[in-house]
Design a protein around this motif. Sequence first.
Motif, mmCIF file in Angstrom:
data_model
loop_
_atom_site.group_PDB
_atom_site.id
_atom_site.type_symbol
_atom_site.label_atom_id
_atom_site.label_comp_id
_atom_site.label_asym_id
_atom_site.label_seq_id
_atom_site.Cartn_x
_atom_site.Cartn_y
_atom_site.Cartn_z
ATOM 1 N N SER A 87 0.824 -1.203 0.000
ATOM 2 C CA SER A 87 0.000 0.000 0.000
ATOM 3 C C SER A 87 0.863 1.260 0.000
ATOM 4 O O SER A 87 0.541 2.237 -0.679
ATOM 5 N N VAL A 88 1.985 1.231 0.732
ATOM 6 C CA VAL A 88 2.908 2.378 0.732
ATOM 7 C C VAL A 88 3.526 2.558 -0.652
ATOM 8 O O VAL A 88 3.560 3.664 -1.211
ATOM 9 N N LEU A 89 4.014 1.465 -1.225
ATOM 10 C CA LEU A 89 4.697 1.544 -2.516
ATOM 11 C C LEU A 89 3.739 1.918 -3.652
ATOM 12 O O LEU A 89 4.150 2.543 -4.633
ATOM 13 N N LEU A 90 2.473 1.559 -3.531
ATOM 14 C CA LEU A 90 1.477 1.982 -4.527
ATOM 15 C C LEU A 90 1.337 3.496 -4.556
ATOM 16 O O LEU A 90 0.999 4.071 -5.596
ATOM 17 N N SER A 91 1.619 4.138 -3.431
ATOM 18 C CA SER A 91 1.326 5.555 -3.279
ATOM 19 C C SER A 91 2.524 6.467 -3.479
ATOM 20 O O SER A 91 2.353 7.667 -3.703
ATOM 21 N N CYS A 92 3.740 5.922 -3.384
ATOM 22 C CA CYS A 92 4.943 6.763 -3.420
ATOM 23 C C CYS A 92 5.435 7.022 -4.842
ATOM 24 O O CYS A 92 5.179 6.253 -5.761
ATOM 25 N N ASP A 93 6.203 8.101 -4.968
ATOM 26 C CA ASP A 93 6.816 8.441 -6.250
ATOM 27 C C ASP A 93 8.077 7.618 -6.498
ATOM 28 O O ASP A 93 8.379 7.258 -7.637
ATOM 29 N N LYS A 147 -5.405 10.001 -12.404
ATOM 30 C CA LYS A 147 -5.443 8.551 -12.537
ATOM 31 C C LYS A 147 -4.399 7.924 -11.617
ATOM 32 O O LYS A 147 -3.303 8.458 -11.447
ATOM 33 N N VAL A 148 -4.733 6.805 -11.020
ATOM 34 C CA VAL A 148 -3.803 6.123 -10.130
ATOM 35 C C VAL A 148 -3.231 4.890 -10.821
ATOM 36 O O VAL A 148 -3.695 4.470 -11.871
ATOM 37 N N GLY A 149 -2.233 4.321 -10.215
ATOM 38 C CA GLY A 149 -1.582 3.126 -10.724
ATOM 39 C C GLY A 149 -0.294 2.921 -9.960
ATOM 40 O O GLY A 149 0.056 3.725 -9.087
ATOM 41 N N LEU A 150 0.401 1.857 -10.260
ATOM 42 C CA LEU A 150 1.704 1.621 -9.647
ATOM 43 C C LEU A 150 2.740 2.353 -10.487
ATOM 44 O O LEU A 150 3.208 1.858 -11.507
ATOM 45 N N LYS A 151 3.103 3.558 -10.051
ATOM 46 C CA LYS A 151 3.963 4.438 -10.835
ATOM 47 C C LYS A 151 5.308 4.686 -10.173
ATOM 48 O O LYS A 151 6.064 5.559 -10.600
ATOM 49 N N ILE A 152 5.606 3.954 -9.137
ATOM 50 C CA ILE A 152 6.808 4.208 -8.346
ATOM 51 C C ILE A 152 8.072 4.007 -9.190
ATOM 52 O O ILE A 152 8.099 3.171 -10.097
ATOM 53 N N GLN A 153 9.107 4.801 -8.895
ATOM 54 C CA GLN A 153 10.378 4.716 -9.600
ATOM 55 C C GLN A 153 11.498 4.341 -8.631
ATOM 56 O O GLN A 153 11.500 4.771 -7.480
ATOM 57 N N TYR A 154 12.429 3.558 -9.122
ATOM 58 C CA TYR A 154 13.590 3.154 -8.341
ATOM 59 C C TYR A 154 14.664 4.222 -8.467
ATOM 60 O O TYR A 154 15.055 4.600 -9.576
#
Length: 332
Positions: free
Chosen positions: A159-165, A216-223
Amino acid sequence: MRSIAFFNNKGGVGKTTLLCNVAASLARKSFKRVLVVDADPQCNATSYVIGENAIEKLYSKESRMTVDAYLDSVSRGKGYKEDLETVRSGGRFGFDIIPGDPKLALREDFLASDWKDATAGDERGLKSNFVFKGLLQQCKNYDYVFFDVGPSLGALNRSVLLSCDYFLMPMTADVFSVMAIKNIGESLKSWRRKLDRGLEDYADEYGHDYLLDGQKVGLKIQYMGYVSQQYKSKTQQGVEQPVKAYERILKKINPAVSLSLKQWAAEKLDLKNPQIGKVKNLHSLVPLSQSANCPVFELTGDDGVVGGHFASVKAADDIFAQVASEIERITE
């Protein structure tokens, strides 16, 4: 505002110490507005920064303002909690914190159950799993929001990683940290695939995309790379080099990152060398820092620093400032 999770599937990598000192460097040295969200049920970041007296006062109350209040509101069907309440970490750290709560460990089942609904396009399931995105909507007056999380790939961290940049990986030079890179890459791919399917089902059902704050939401996190922790080196002909035991492991990290995390890499990250910092073993300075509730680089003689440790305090200042500078560069 940029949100960053300090995350590794491998525990014992010095994650909380790194996060709090980098956050303090950004706040104290770069004059950034920084919020730390303690999303680890062990509450190590909270213990580190707010002090024993404040902890006793906060956790003596059954009803307390911690990060769990945000999940509690969603689990009761009340939607996202709208009033953001933070605690000032004190002048020596210079940032705000939303305290952690051991109750978070009890939220795994709730989030896992609602994840199944989210991947089927259910609105409540999506809302629950983007609870931290709802929290971040109230943090626009900050420059950075850092999330401290535990070492699991469970529902809470998802849930945290779904929300972070972004996410940053603290790493120790051991084979298990290398294996964790593959675990994270596989999990991210699986989560994105299932979430995308759920969002498509939602759009088919309601005739429009699922939006939060109009986006729009989605799994957009970057490494955004990794930081070597407890780094051991030697100097040969004036050049610092890792000791052989560390060098063997470090040589495996970059190929593992390229194989498993390439598709998640931030645009400004050099995948040929995704290491954005090296933190040497700070030995006794870390427990001194924890006892004094202050960053390592702010320790003084009054905190118990003696002799050659003053040079180590200065070195720590440079180390954490370098990582902070890389974070600023990558997130510009």
